[in-house]
Design a protein around this motif. Sequence first.
Motif, PDB file in Angstrom:
ATOM      1  N   ARG A  15       0.846  -1.194   0.000  1.00  0.00           N
ATOM      2  CA  ARG A  15       0.000   0.000   0.000  1.00  0.00           C
ATOM      3  C   ARG A  15       0.877   1.239   0.000  1.00  0.00           C
ATOM      4  O   ARG A  15       1.819   1.324   0.787  1.00  0.00           O
ATOM      5  CB  ARG A  15      -0.941  -0.016   1.213  1.00  0.00           C
ATOM      6  CG  ARG A  15      -2.146  -0.923   1.015  1.00  0.00           C
ATOM      7  CD  ARG A  15      -2.825  -1.303   2.308  1.00  0.00           C
ATOM      8  NE  ARG A  15      -4.092  -1.984   2.045  1.00  0.00           N
ATOM      9  CZ  ARG A  15      -4.191  -3.253   1.622  1.00  0.00           C
ATOM     10  NH1 ARG A  15      -3.101  -3.979   1.426  1.00  0.00           N
ATOM     11  NH2 ARG A  15      -5.385  -3.799   1.385  1.00  0.00           N
ATOM     12  N   GLU A  19      -8.299   2.669  -2.126  1.00  0.00           N
ATOM     13  CA  GLU A  19      -9.251   2.544  -1.045  1.00  0.00           C
ATOM     14  C   GLU A  19      -8.714   3.263   0.186  1.00  0.00           C
ATOM     15  O   GLU A  19      -7.557   3.699   0.221  1.00  0.00           O
ATOM     16  CB  GLU A  19      -9.520   1.067  -0.722  1.00  0.00           C
ATOM     17  CG  GLU A  19      -8.317   0.324  -0.196  1.00  0.00           C
ATOM     18  CD  GLU A  19      -8.560  -1.169  -0.010  1.00  0.00           C
ATOM     19  OE1 GLU A  19      -9.360  -1.739  -0.790  1.00  0.00           O
ATOM     20  OE2 GLU A  19      -7.944  -1.767   0.904  1.00  0.00           O
ATOM     21  N   ARG A  20      -9.539   3.373   1.200  1.00  0.00           N
ATOM     22  CA  ARG A  20      -9.087   3.927   2.469  1.00  0.00           C
ATOM     23  C   ARG A  20      -8.190   2.915   3.179  1.00  0.00           C
ATOM     24  O   ARG A  20      -8.410   1.697   3.098  1.00  0.00           O
ATOM     25  CB  ARG A  20     -10.276   4.256   3.366  1.00  0.00           C
ATOM     26  CG  ARG A  20     -11.112   5.439   2.887  1.00  0.00           C
ATOM     27  CD  ARG A  20     -10.439   6.754   3.215  1.00  0.00           C
ATOM     28  NE  ARG A  20     -11.348   7.885   3.040  1.00  0.00           N
ATOM     29  CZ  ARG A  20     -11.051   9.139   3.360  1.00  0.00           C
ATOM     30  NH1 ARG A  20      -9.857   9.433   3.857  1.00  0.00           N
ATOM     31  NH2 ARG A  20     -11.922  10.102   3.173  1.00  0.00           N
ATOM     32  N   LYS A  60      -7.835   1.992   6.265  1.00  0.00           N
ATOM     33  CA  LYS A  60      -8.434   1.106   7.259  1.00  0.00           C
ATOM     34  C   LYS A  60      -9.408   0.091   6.669  1.00  0.00           C
ATOM     35  O   LYS A  60      -9.956  -0.742   7.395  1.00  0.00           O
ATOM     36  CB  LYS A  60      -9.139   1.933   8.347  1.00  0.00           C
ATOM     37  CG  LYS A  60      -8.171   2.658   9.275  1.00  0.00           C
ATOM     38  CD  LYS A  60      -8.915   3.307  10.421  1.00  0.00           C
ATOM     39  CE  LYS A  60      -7.976   3.963  11.411  1.00  0.00           C
ATOM     40  NZ  LYS A  60      -8.684   4.564  12.554  1.00  0.00           N
ATOM     41  N   ASN A  61      -9.603   0.108   5.363  1.00  0.00           N
ATOM     42  CA  ASN A  61     -10.429  -0.915   4.719  1.00  0.00           C
ATOM     43  C   ASN A  61      -9.701  -2.253   4.611  1.00  0.00           C
ATOM     44  O   ASN A  61     -10.284  -3.244   4.181  1.00  0.00           O
ATOM     45  CB  ASN A  61     -10.860  -0.475   3.317  1.00  0.00           C
ATOM     46  CG  ASN A  61     -11.961   0.561   3.353  1.00  0.00           C
ATOM     47  OD1 ASN A  61     -12.407   0.967   4.417  1.00  0.00           O
ATOM     48  ND2 ASN A  61     -12.389   1.012   2.193  1.00  0.00           N
ATOM     49  N   ILE A  62      -8.444  -2.289   4.984  1.00  0.00           N
ATOM     50  CA  ILE A  62      -7.662  -3.511   4.883  1.00  0.00           C
ATOM     51  C   ILE A  62      -8.305  -4.623   5.720  1.00  0.00           C
ATOM     52  O   ILE A  62      -8.799  -4.387   6.823  1.00  0.00           O
ATOM     53  CB  ILE A  62      -6.200  -3.272   5.331  1.00  0.00           C
ATOM     54  CG1 ILE A  62      -5.321  -4.475   4.999  1.00  0.00           C
ATOM     55  CG2 ILE A  62      -6.124  -2.902   6.811  1.00  0.00           C
ATOM     56  CD1 ILE A  62      -3.840  -4.223   5.209  1.00  0.00           C
ATOM     57  N   THR A  63      -8.327  -5.834   5.172  1.00  0.00           N
ATOM     58  CA  THR A  63      -8.862  -6.999   5.875  1.00  0.00           C
ATOM     59  C   THR A  63      -7.718  -7.777   6.523  1.00  0.00           C
ATOM     60  O   THR A  63      -6.542  -7.547   6.223  1.00  0.00           O
ATOM     61  CB  THR A  63      -9.598  -7.926   4.899  1.00  0.00           C
ATOM     62  OG1 THR A  63      -8.649  -8.421   3.925  1.00  0.00           O
ATOM     63  CG2 THR A  63     -10.724  -7.189   4.184  1.00  0.00           C
ATOM     64  N   GLN A  98      -5.772  -9.439   3.827  1.00  0.00           N
ATOM     65  CA  GLN A  98      -4.888  -8.520   3.125  1.00  0.00           C
ATOM     66  C   GLN A  98      -3.684  -8.144   3.973  1.00  0.00           C
ATOM     67  O   GLN A  98      -2.575  -7.978   3.466  1.00  0.00           O
ATOM     68  CB  GLN A  98      -5.666  -7.276   2.709  1.00  0.00           C
ATOM     69  CG  GLN A  98      -6.434  -7.439   1.417  1.00  0.00           C
ATOM     70  CD  GLN A  98      -5.523  -7.388   0.203  1.00  0.00           C
ATOM     71  OE1 GLN A  98      -4.819  -6.410  -0.015  1.00  0.00           O
ATOM     72  NE2 GLN A  98      -5.526  -8.449  -0.582  1.00  0.00           N
ATOM     73  N   ASN A 130      -6.500   7.610   8.358  1.00  0.00           N
ATOM     74  CA  ASN A 130      -7.204   6.780   7.370  1.00  0.00           C
ATOM     75  C   ASN A 130      -7.133   7.381   5.957  1.00  0.00           C
ATOM     76  O   ASN A 130      -8.167   7.626   5.316  1.00  0.00           O
ATOM     77  CB  ASN A 130      -8.670   6.597   7.789  1.00  0.00           C
ATOM     78  CG  ASN A 130      -9.343   5.454   7.053  1.00  0.00           C
ATOM     79  OD1 ASN A 130      -8.685   4.530   6.573  1.00  0.00           O
ATOM     80  ND2 ASN A 130     -10.659   5.509   6.953  1.00  0.00           N
ATOM     81  N   TRP A 147      -6.359   7.837   1.815  1.00  0.00           N
ATOM     82  CA  TRP A 147      -6.533   7.026   0.611  1.00  0.00           C
ATOM     83  C   TRP A 147      -5.176   6.415   0.240  1.00  0.00           C
ATOM     84  O   TRP A 147      -4.142   7.075   0.335  1.00  0.00           O
ATOM     85  CB  TRP A 147      -7.045   7.877  -0.541  1.00  0.00           C
ATOM     86  CG  TRP A 147      -8.473   8.298  -0.397  1.00  0.00           C
ATOM     87  CD1 TRP A 147      -8.932   9.476   0.136  1.00  0.00           C
ATOM     88  CD2 TRP A 147      -9.626   7.552  -0.779  1.00  0.00           C
ATOM     89  NE1 TRP A 147     -10.299   9.497   0.110  1.00  0.00           N
ATOM     90  CE2 TRP A 147     -10.762   8.342  -0.449  1.00  0.00           C
ATOM     91  CE3 TRP A 147      -9.813   6.308  -1.376  1.00  0.00           C
ATOM     92  CZ2 TRP A 147     -12.054   7.907  -0.696  1.00  0.00           C
ATOM     93  CZ3 TRP A 147     -11.110   5.874  -1.627  1.00  0.00           C
ATOM     94  CH2 TRP A 147     -12.214   6.662  -1.291  1.00  0.00           C
TER      95      TRP A 147
END
Length: 209
Positions: free
Chosen positions: A25, A133-134, A136-139, A142, A192, A194
């Motif tokens: 990222r 994506e943002r 904090k959208n990380i799973t 991921q 958070n 992009w």
Amino acid sequence: MRILPILFNAEMVRVILDGRKTVTRRLCKDGNDYTVPDMRFYEASKRTYAVHNYADKEHENQLSLVERICPICPGDILYVRETWTYQARAEGGIIYKARCPEKLANVKKWHPSIHMPKQAARIWLKVTDVRVERLKNITEEQAINEGCHGIFSGTGETLGSGWDVTPIDEFSKLWETTIKHKDRAFYGWDANPWVWVIEFERCERPKGE
């Protein structure tokens, strides 16, 4: 297709070599509270994507839709710049800091990764997917693909428990180390921001490179 450099520190080079890191990222500075990057408008022939501009943080009043250049695109080849130095007795005359510590005892001066020439690159990556994506959208999955496996004790009594440090927790701490202290209010984990999500796989050095 373009051939581009990408920087990784020694720790991340090791997990790439181990096959435990297949995504990275990077900050997307086209995005903020009022601008939303959108890869649904990606045009491969022009290497462009879209950015929606809004007058409000709720994104209800759109002002414009503009094209921006995508810095890294699917199909691009990345050569990894890493911390290195010359050593006459090393294979190819180069030694890399990500090697085993016992082999580095006599190294007195390292060259920063940003100064590594393309000819010295030993790791080549083919970009398989790019999205935005943002942060904090990380799973959890991921975060593991980022090379962060967390610490799992397995003692939890409920589904999803048992983590001493989750992969996302580990990734958040790793992310903070990449951001200067003065910039954390804008680009740190809590901000958070992009980000570009760049998925890749190892490949051979292209012919002629």
